[in-house]
Design an enzyme around this catalytic site. Structure first.
Site, PDB file in Angstrom:
ATOM      1  N   ASP A  11       0.686  -0.977   0.092  1.00  0.00           N
ATOM      2  CA  ASP A  11       0.010   0.006  -0.022  1.00  0.00           C
ATOM      3  C   ASP A  11       0.853   1.086   0.079  1.00  0.00           C
ATOM      4  OD1 ASP A  11      -2.219   1.682   0.167  1.00  0.00           O
ATOM      5  OD2 ASP A  11      -2.702   1.218   2.181  1.00  0.00           O
ATOM      6  N   GLU A 106      -3.273   0.150  -3.909  1.00  0.00           N
ATOM      7  CA  GLU A 106      -3.103  -1.308  -3.194  1.00  0.00           C
ATOM      8  C   GLU A 106      -3.147  -2.310  -4.016  1.00  0.00           C
ATOM      9  OE1 GLU A 106      -5.499  -1.673   0.636  1.00  0.00           O
ATOM     10  OE2 GLU A 106      -6.683  -0.480  -0.608  1.00  0.00           O
TER      11      GLU A 106
END
Length: 436
Positions: A11, A106
């Site tokens: 992330d 992500e």
């Protein structure tokens, strides 16, 4: 089997802000906020320096300004963020056997079985360093036995960290954490569980499954499993887009029906234009309204697969009439098309669909060549100016030229603006698009 899985969750750290800092290093270490600049704006992202003041995404811009008056507000550039996201995805795709792009910033990576060749933690750390070196953007990751625990590990390691949670470390890691750390627990669920005295994951694991189902239904069972570190969801390499939507927040609350329906018409025509460009059809339309007291209401209807403007506009207006049940000012309206599938419009034998679809194809061709606003519905175009007697004031280029010459200061950008102006842009409405 789950004990042997090796799932990496990567992330980006404050992705939008990081891209802006890469472009302008002078922003480093300062409270930066993306979005939320207007009185009715909403924070899209913020730096960790801004988060120290209690600012978070989806917070009203006005509140963010009160919490941190010295914050730097930037409009943001989604095109640039998407480009950076695509470049990061290409790096990951070149290095790993199986990955899933969960959002713009992500990625989930399945490294199960790769430990026999090299350590998964070492590989993930090297991949992270590669992304940082090539993209000049910070990134964190978590490595564990499933997607849920890996995501929680990533959030605990931020910013700029890396964390591995093995199966033996699962309970010591999860138990002391607050329940809001579990993905899928929103504000309403957190409030409900807190009122029951459930504030830590350990407490949540001790509640019987039957009771969780009674309190929160199927969602309660899902949260109970996540709290116990159970998540069998696979890493999916490709996910079809399920919906496309747009919404508009007004500068001032309104209950002007003609204005509202004109805005909805503009939204539908914009969405159907995207559908046809992507060769997709929709089978469900949803209309959302938000009243001045922030109460949000939605209404949806299943429909035959289509991408035709006229049919969807009619359905959107009908749903709006149903959902707008209170004589109260509105601050937001939105339209979403879901249940998308790939395909083309089925032309009927005994209706005007063929002629209609041919018209839309011609309009789409013009839009693709000259811009989305090159052809618009008449109802969403600003009405021409009228004189005191109500007659339309005709456009006079000589008079316009004289006016510009007599104006002492006028920005050249204003002169170049197109004469075609949609109802929405002229009335100072801020809009946003969402994809799932």
């Amino acid at each position: 089997m789950e004990k042997e899985r090796q799932i990496i969750h990567m992330d980006q750290d404050a992705f939008f802000v990081s891209v802006e800092i890469r472009k302008n290093p002078k922003l480093t270490g300062k409270p930066v906020i993306i979005g939320g600049g207007g009185d009715r704006g909403v924070v899209a992202s913020c730096s960790y320096e801004a988060r120290k003041y209690g600012i978070h995404s989806a917070m009203p811009g006005r509140t963010a300004k009160l919490l941190c008056p010295q914050a730097i507000f930037l409009k943001g550039d989604m095109e640039e963020y998407s480009k950076a996201s695509h470049e990061i995805t290409e790096i990951i795709a070149d290095k790993v056997p199986l990955f899933e792009k969960a959002s713009i910033d992500e990625h989930y990576i399945d490294m199960t079985g790769m430990d026999r060749f090299f350590g998964c933690m070492k590989f993930a750390s090297e991949l992270r360093q590669t992304i940082i070196k090539e993209m000049q953007l910070p990134i964190s990751f978590g490595l564990s036995i499933n997607k849920t625990v890996a995501k929680i590990a990533t959030n605990e390691s931020k910013p700029g960290g890396e964390l591995q949670v093995t199966y033996p470390e699962l309970r010591p890691f999860l138990d002391p954490l607050a329940i809001h750390k579990i993905p899928g627990i929103g504000h309403a669920t957190y409030k409900k569980l807190s009122e029951m005295g459930v504030r830590e994951i350990l407490t949540l694991t001790q509640i019987p499954q039957q009771l969780m189902f009674k309190i929160l239904g199927q969602h309660g069972l899902s949260l109970w499993q996540k709290a116990n570190g159970i998540d069998l969801a696979p890493v999916v390499p490709y996910r079809e887009r399920k919906s496309i939507g747009t919404q508009a927040t007004f500068e001032s609350d309104t209950m002007d029906m003609s204005k509202l329906k004109a805005i909805i018409t503009g939204m539908v025509t914009g969405l159907t234009f995207q559908l046809r460009n992507q060769k997709k059809l929709t089978a469900c339309i949803t209309v959302t309204v938000r009243y001045t007291n922030f109460e949000t209401v939605t209404q949806q209807e299943r429909i035959p697969y289509t991408s035709l403007d006229s049919f969807l506009i009619s359905k959107a207006h009908s749903l709006f009439d149903k959902v707008y049940s209170k004589r109260m000012l509105l601050r937001l309206v939105g339209v979403k098309l879901s249940h998308l599938v790939s395909g083309y419009e089925q032309i009927g034998l005994y209706n005007i669909a063929e002629e209609e679809y041919s018209l839309y194809q011609a309009m789409d061709k013009v839009r693709n060549n000259y811009g989305a606003e090159a052809v618009v519905k008449a109802c969403i175009v600003t009405q021409p100016p009228r004189d005191e007697k109500g007659k339309i004031i005709k456009y006079n280029p000589r008079k316009k030229k004289t006016l510009i010459e007599n104006t002492e200061e006028e920005e050249p950008e204003v002169r170049k603006r197109s004469k075609i102006r949609s109802f929405m842009s002229e009335k100072g409405i801020t809009g946003s698009k969402s994809y799932e």
